[in-house]
Design a protein around this motif. Structure first.
Motif, PDB file in Angstrom:
ATOM      1  N   MET A  39      40.984  63.027  54.584  1.00 32.15           N
ATOM      2  CA  MET A  39      40.552  61.822  55.065  1.00 32.15           C
ATOM      3  C   MET A  39      38.561  62.585  54.848  1.00 32.15           C
ATOM      4  O   MET A  39      38.481  61.615  54.803  1.00 32.15           O
TER       5      MET A  39
ATOM      6  N   THR B  30      36.544  59.698  52.980  1.00 28.32           N
ATOM      7  CA  THR B  30      35.919  58.597  53.300  1.00 28.32           C
ATOM      8  C   THR B  30      34.584  59.369  53.473  1.00 28.32           C
ATOM      9  O   THR B  30      33.685  58.034  54.091  1.00 28.32           O
TER      10      THR B  30
ATOM     11  N   LEU C  96      37.546  60.936  66.180  1.00 29.90           N
ATOM     12  CA  LEU C  96      38.131  59.931  65.465  1.00 29.90           C
ATOM     13  C   LEU C  96      39.509  59.719  66.273  1.00 29.90           C
ATOM     14  O   LEU C  96      40.169  60.871  66.846  1.00 29.90           O
TER      15      LEU C  96
ATOM     16  N   TRP D 209      43.197  57.614  67.528  1.00 23.57           N
ATOM     17  CA  TRP D 209      43.964  57.048  66.484  1.00 23.57           C
ATOM     18  C   TRP D 209      44.380  55.881  66.626  1.00 23.57           C
ATOM     19  O   TRP D 209      44.102  54.678  65.734  1.00 23.57           O
TER      20      TRP D 209
ATOM     21  N   ASP E  29      40.987  54.034  65.685  1.00 20.24           N
ATOM     22  CA  ASP E  29      39.906  54.031  65.505  1.00 20.24           C
ATOM     23  C   ASP E  29      40.799  53.876  63.917  1.00 20.24           C
ATOM     24  O   ASP E  29      39.658  53.867  62.920  1.00 20.24           O
ATOM     25  N   LEU E  30      42.197  54.006  63.856  1.00 23.79           N
ATOM     26  CA  LEU E  30      42.550  53.499  62.784  1.00 23.79           C
ATOM     27  C   LEU E  30      43.578  52.680  62.360  1.00 23.79           C
ATOM     28  O   LEU E  30      43.843  52.558  62.995  1.00 23.79           O
TER      29      LEU E  30
ATOM     30  N   LEU F 144      46.494  52.074  59.701  1.00 25.39           N
ATOM     31  CA  LEU F 144      47.255  52.581  58.733  1.00 25.39           C
ATOM     32  C   LEU F 144      48.303  51.258  58.457  1.00 25.39           C
ATOM     33  O   LEU F 144      49.427  51.602  57.215  1.00 25.39           O
TER      34      LEU F 144
ATOM     35  N   CYS G  40      42.367  51.078  57.477  1.00 28.18           N
ATOM     36  CA  CYS G  40      40.721  51.653  57.501  1.00 28.18           C
ATOM     37  C   CYS G  40      40.441  52.515  58.571  1.00 28.18           C
ATOM     38  O   CYS G  40      41.380  52.633  59.325  1.00 28.18           O
ATOM     39  N   VAL G  41      39.795  52.798  58.110  1.00 22.64           N
ATOM     40  CA  VAL G  41      38.532  53.598  59.725  1.00 22.64           C
ATOM     41  C   VAL G  41      37.689  52.497  60.503  1.00 22.64           C
ATOM     42  O   VAL G  41      36.535  52.616  59.144  1.00 22.64           O
TER      43      VAL G  41
ATOM     44  N   LEU H 157      40.964  52.871  53.465  1.00 25.19           N
ATOM     45  CA  LEU H 157      41.425  54.357  53.775  1.00 25.19           C
ATOM     46  C   LEU H 157      42.222  54.449  52.295  1.00 25.19           C
ATOM     47  O   LEU H 157      42.974  53.329  51.833  1.00 25.19           O
TER      48      LEU H 157
ATOM     49  N   LEU I 191      48.190  60.406  56.786  1.00 23.37           N
ATOM     50  CA  LEU I 191      47.497  60.143  58.398  1.00 23.37           C
ATOM     51  C   LEU I 191      49.160  59.917  58.995  1.00 23.37           C
ATOM     52  O   LEU I 191      49.737  60.235  59.875  1.00 23.37           O
TER      53      LEU I 191
ATOM     54  N   VAL J 178      43.166  62.710  66.322  1.00 18.88           N
ATOM     55  CA  VAL J 178      43.613  61.930  65.167  1.00 18.88           C
ATOM     56  C   VAL J 178      43.854  63.655  65.096  1.00 18.88           C
ATOM     57  O   VAL J 178      45.286  63.894  64.308  1.00 18.88           O
TER      58      VAL J 178
END
Length: 190
Positions: free
Chosen positions: A36, A40, A50, A52, A54-55, A57, A63-64, A81, A89, A103
């Motif tokens: 990560m 990033t 961060l 979860w 914020d992600l 997947l 993206c984050v 990502l 992740l 996260v």
């Protein structure tokens, strides 16, 4: 950016082989953190904050979303990502995770990071005395963007810098750039 003589630490980027060895040597949770950071450019404090939520997947472009409350420059950022990061992740995501759950439980401290470097047979200091610490993963991100041919202005945005010189002169490890290949690619005139 004038930094000569004012550097606190001289850092270096990890090359592709070193990064691959670091990821292979680290336990699954730390490998996800290292990936990560290296893909990033997120800083230690940003990674610690961060959640979860914020992600993204699953579905759409992975993206984050770095909230303005967690970024160093206090500006929101959305960073795509890489597939390797998404896989890592997903492998550490708990099944019944809540969106406000962090996260990463914790980000490895220097002692742990150095231990992982040692397991991966990566010297902490190179022949020039530059060190590979956790923040070097951010240098790795900047250098890999340059090596991938990403336009400097795009790299500056991804690094979330206000100054292009910071991206190109500090966070791009010139020793890892394909300078010889650039010369060999010049057209012949003879």
């Amino acid at each position: 950016v004038k930094t000569k003589g004012r550097e606190v630490r001289k850092r270096r980027a990890l090359d592709k082989g070193e990064l691959k060895r670091l990821i292979s040597a680290a336990p699954q949770q730390r490998a996800a953190i290292y990936l990560m950071a290296a893909y990033t450019g997120l800083r230690r404090k940003e990674l610690e904050s961060l959640t979860w939520g914020d992600l993204q997947l699953d579905g759409g472009e992975p993206c984050v979303h770095a909230r303005d409350s967690i970024t160093k420059n206090n500006k929101e950022a959305t960073i795509g990502l890489h597939d390797d990061v998404v896989s890592a992740l997903k492998s550490v995501r708990p099944e019944d995770v809540q969106s406000d759950t962090p996260v990463f439980r914790s980000i490895p401290r220097m002692k742990t990071f150095r231990s992982d470097l040692e397991k991966a047979k990566i010297p902490y200091r190179d022949g020039s005395g530059r060190q590979a610490d956790f923040h070097s993963l951010r240098y790795t991100f900047g250098t890999n963007l340059a090596n991938a041919g990403v336009p400097p202005r795009v790299a500056m945005e991804l690094m979330r810098h206000a100054n292009m010189d910071l991206t190109t002169k500090i966070y791009t490890d010139a020793s890892k750039l394909p300078t010889s290949e650039a010369v060999y690619s010049l057209p012949s005139v003879v």
